[in-house]
Design an enzyme around this catalytic site. Structure first.
Site, PDB file in Angstrom:
ATOM      1  N   TYR A 189      15.803  29.491   9.479  1.00 35.24           N
ATOM      2  CA  TYR A 189      14.553  30.301  10.374  1.00 35.24           C
ATOM      3  C   TYR A 189      14.595  30.255  11.597  1.00 35.24           C
ATOM      4  CZ  TYR A 189      12.341  30.399   5.469  1.00 35.24           C
ATOM      5  OH  TYR A 189      12.009  30.664   4.243  1.00 35.24           O
ATOM      6  N   LYS A 241       0.985  -1.301  -0.131  1.00 34.63           N
ATOM      7  CA  LYS A 241      -0.050   0.149   0.097  1.00 34.63           C
ATOM      8  C   LYS A 241       0.758   1.402   0.024  1.00 34.63           C
ATOM      9  CE  LYS A 241      -0.427  -0.465   5.114  1.00 34.63           C
ATOM     10  NZ  LYS A 241      -1.188  -1.193   6.019  1.00 34.63           N
TER      11      LYS A 241
HETATM   12  C1  LIG Z   1      -0.632  -2.082   6.736  1.00 37.39           C
HETATM   13  C2  LIG Z   1      -0.772  -3.130   7.219  1.00 37.39           C
HETATM   14  C3  LIG Z   1      -0.101  -4.368   7.389  1.00 37.39           C
HETATM   15  C4  LIG Z   1       1.448  -4.296   7.224  1.00 37.39           C
HETATM   16  O1  LIG Z   1       1.602  -3.841   8.259  1.00 37.39           O
HETATM   17  P1  LIG Z   1       3.517  -3.576   8.683  1.00 37.39           P
HETATM   18  O2  LIG Z   1       3.436  -3.118   9.850  1.00 37.39           O
HETATM   19  O3  LIG Z   1       3.727  -2.562   7.725  1.00 37.39           O
HETATM   20  O4  LIG Z   1       4.265  -4.638   8.409  1.00 37.39           O
HETATM   21  C5  LIG Z   1      -0.771  -5.656   7.549  1.00 37.39           C
HETATM   22  N1  LIG Z   1      -1.923  -5.595   7.799  1.00 37.39           N
HETATM   23  C6  LIG Z   1      -2.832  -4.457   7.786  1.00 37.39           C
HETATM   24  C7  LIG Z   1      -4.332  -4.885   8.044  1.00 37.39           C
HETATM   25  C8  LIG Z   1      -2.451  -3.410   7.524  1.00 37.39           C
HETATM   26  O5  LIG Z   1      -3.082  -2.195   7.399  1.00 37.39           O
END
Ligand SMILES: *Cc1c(COP(=O)(O)O)cnc(C)c1O
Length: 393
Positions: free
Chosen positions: A279, A60
């Site tokens: 800044y 994702k």
């Molecule tokens: C993002 C996600 C993962 C992967 O999690 P990581 O901590 O990046 O390994 C697995 N399952 C679900 C439901 C997620 O939303």
């Protein structure tokens, strides 16, 4: 005279550095290199730790900023057969990169989108009874039998059916032809070994996996894989660890770094003792100081919170092989780095410095910004040119 074409630095686009002429190369302000061999090695490590469970890949958010198409292609050729994305658009991109793998969409089936799942042969992760009813209606009407996952909440309270709602599906499951290809839940505290939440969630999920017997079950994210075999069930779903984030923050990182980020020195300047930098004048030179001004900033996802304030340890970059601290606030497009410790001619305008890599980890940078490696990766800027190394079987 025509200016040479500059390579695209848009996200999702990659460039082959060999094919870029030297003027264009010099014009790149930031170069993000993704090591696909390290990515694949990380996947294999997670896979072998999880045997006999299957090891999926979570891709994702543009594969955690590393570029979904290249990551899916590399993992699929390494043998990864199941991918998880958050959105339908991401599923479409994943499907373009793999014809045969199963693709699950964690956000599930948004209202009115069921037919898109069928179009691209993706599977919703269903977490709500109304959503399930809509999906079922679509499948009945069209005869689509591509499958779906059921998400059961065991304590995260984000997505998923309640335990009671899930138990309500038992008659359907016992009746066969239920249409479910996977049942999942998600851990809230997996990175903390011994957190009482882990025990509660695994107990609840054991019940579900037992009740849904015959349907593959999946609980573990990256950190969950390292909680032990009892957390691995039939399929593990690592994301962050694939990209080099430490899944065991209380111990050494078992994963290889995947991301290397270099940015260009725009100017080298000398400041006097007592001068301030940046800044808000938050950083004061305590000695005659040499600064490298580097072309990356918070607009590129180099978090402003990682900047240098008097008396506080800032993030570090590697300049000419040596760690040097950030001086003063991070600007939108620029960072000042204190290079006083380097030999006088060690770097010049136009050289690159390493913001991530050569020992500076994603997790370390995150720590200085008060965040986690996940946010550093998913914030990696669109102005960087993305370059891929390895990944050819
Ligand atoms: C993002 C996600 C993962 C992967 O999690 P990581 O901590 O990046 O390994 C697995 N399952 C679900 C439901 C997620 O939303």
């Amino acid at each position: 005279m025509n200016a040479p074409d500059l390579p695209s630095t848009a996200s999702h686009r990659s460039i082959a550095l060999e094919s870029v002429d030297s003027v264009s190369l010099s014009a790149l302000t930031g170069i993000l290199t993704i090591d696909l061999d390290a990515l694949v090695a990380n996947w294999r490590k997670l896979e072998s730790r999880s045997i006999p469970a299957e090891c999926a890949g979570v891709v994702k958010a543009d594969a955690y900023g590393c570029g979904l198409p290249a990551v899916v292609t590399a993992l699929a050729s390494a043998g990864c057969k199941t991918f998880f994305v958050a959105t339908l658009n991401e599923a479409r991109a994943a499907r373009a990169a793999t014809k045969s793998a199963a693709i699950y969409v964690l956000d599930g089936c948004l209202v009115g989108t069921a037919e898109v799942f069928a179009d691209i042969d993706a599977r919703p992760v269903i977490g709500d009874l109304a959503e399930l009813a809509e999906w079922d209606a679509f499948c009945r009407r069209t005869g689509w039998a591509g499958g779906a996952a059921i998400h059961v909440d065991t304590g995260m309270n984000r997505l998923g059916l309640s335990m009671t709602e899930a138990q309500g599906l038992l008659p359907r499951i016992q009746g066969g032809s239920h249409g479910f290809t996977l049942v999942i839940s998600h851990l809230a505290c997996a990175e903390t070994l011994g957190h009482p939440m882990n025990a509660r969630q695994i107990a609840a999920f054991r019940e579900i996996a037992h009740a849904f017997s015959g349907i593959p079950a999946s609980l573990a994210n990256s950190s969950g894989v390292f909680l032990g075999p009892q957390f691995q069930f039939d399929l593990v779903r690592p994301g962050a660890a694939l990209y080099g984030v430490n899944p065991t923050p209380e111990a050494d990182n078992p994963m290889q770094p995947v991301v290397n980020l270099k940015a260009r020195i725009v100017q080298v300047r000398n400041v006097e003792r007592g001068d301030t930098v940046g800044y808000g004048a938050t950083w004061t030179a305590r000695r005659p100081t040499r600064l490298a001004i580097v072309a990356a900033g918070y607009a590129d996802g180099y978090f402003r919170a990682a900047g240098g304030v008097d008396g506080v340890r800032s993030a570090e970059a590697v300049v000419a092989g040596q760690r040097c601290p950030v001086a003063g606030r991070i600007s939108m497009d620029l960072i000042a780095i204190d290079i006083t410790e380097l030999p006088p001619n060690a770097v010049r305008r136009g050289h690159l410095v390493t913001l991530i890599g050569e020992g500076v980890t994603v997790d370390e940078l995150a720590h200085h910004a008060g965040t986690i490696g996940y946010e550093v990766l998913t914030s990696l800027g669109r102005r960087y040119a993305r370059v891929y190394r390895g990944g050819k079987a």
